[in-house]
Design a protein around this motif. Structure first.
Motif, short mmCIF file in Angstrom:
data_model
loop_
_atom_site.label_atom_id
_atom_site.label_comp_id
_atom_site.label_asym_id
_atom_site.label_seq_id
_atom_site.Cartn_x
_atom_site.Cartn_y
_atom_site.Cartn_z
N ARG A 22 0.84 -1.21 0.00
CA ARG A 22 0.00 0.00 0.00
C ARG A 22 0.87 1.25 0.00
N ARG A 23 1.93 1.25 0.82
CA ARG A 23 2.81 2.41 0.88
C ARG A 23 3.49 2.64 -0.46
N GLU A 26 1.15 4.11 -2.99
CA GLU A 26 0.62 5.44 -2.70
C GLU A 26 1.70 6.39 -2.18
N ALA A 28 2.28 9.46 -3.07
CA ALA A 28 2.00 10.87 -3.38
C ALA A 28 2.35 11.82 -2.23
N LYS A 94 2.02 10.19 -7.98
CA LYS A 94 2.51 8.98 -7.32
C LYS A 94 3.92 8.60 -7.76
#
Length: 161
Positions: A22-23, A26, A28, A94
């Protein structure tokens, strides 16, 4: 040769791997912070009147330029109106962090220009009328690089959500 397959059934390991994915998917927020570091470097370049990458001072204003400026503006380099510094913008996503400006005079001031490099006026005068030294105002120096590496490290160690 035999094929080997390993399946993880341990719940904690799976949660950690899911969180890592997930990190990485994402980034951004990390990219926003990196863009902010680049913007701070540019702001510092205008305030210190120096190249953000090397710290080398910009060439001083010519006597002709100083004479043409109203006294209230003084001798601050690239700050005739403040529009150039105010035109610096950041962008991020991202997979990128960027800084730039769309001010029409930015390339001339950033890279410099020789007298007459852009041609002649209708009256035959050179454009620009005199040499303009390069005064880089975009870029990052060693301390900024350290800040960016710190952001990346925090991101990879889970410091961002």
């Amino acid at each position: 040769m035999a094929d080997i397959s390993i399946t993880l059934n341990h719940e904690d390991v799976q949660k950690s791997l899911d969180q890592l994915l997930r990190r990485v998917a994402e980034p951004a927020n990390a990219m926003r912070e990196i863009a902010d570091v680049m913007a701070d470097a540019s702001e510092r370049a205008f305030s210190t009147e120096s190249d953000p990458e090397t710290g080398i001072a910009w060439d001083p204003l010519s006597a002709v330029t100083l004479a043409l400026r109203p006294e209230r503006q003084g001798g601050q380099i690239l700050q005739d109106s403040g529009i150039m510094a105010a035109s610096i913008v950041t962008d991020y996503g991202k997979d990128f962090a960027a800084i730039g400006t769309n001010h029409p005079a930015a390339p001339t001031h950033f890279f410099g220009a020789r007298q007459g490099e852009y041609g002649r006026t209708a009256r035959g005068g050179p454009i620009p009328w005199g040499d303009i030294p390069a005064r880089p105002f975009l870029g990052i120096g060693p301390a900024d690089e350290d800040d960016i590496l710190d952001i990346a490290s925090r991101f990879l160690s889970g410091g961002f959500e």
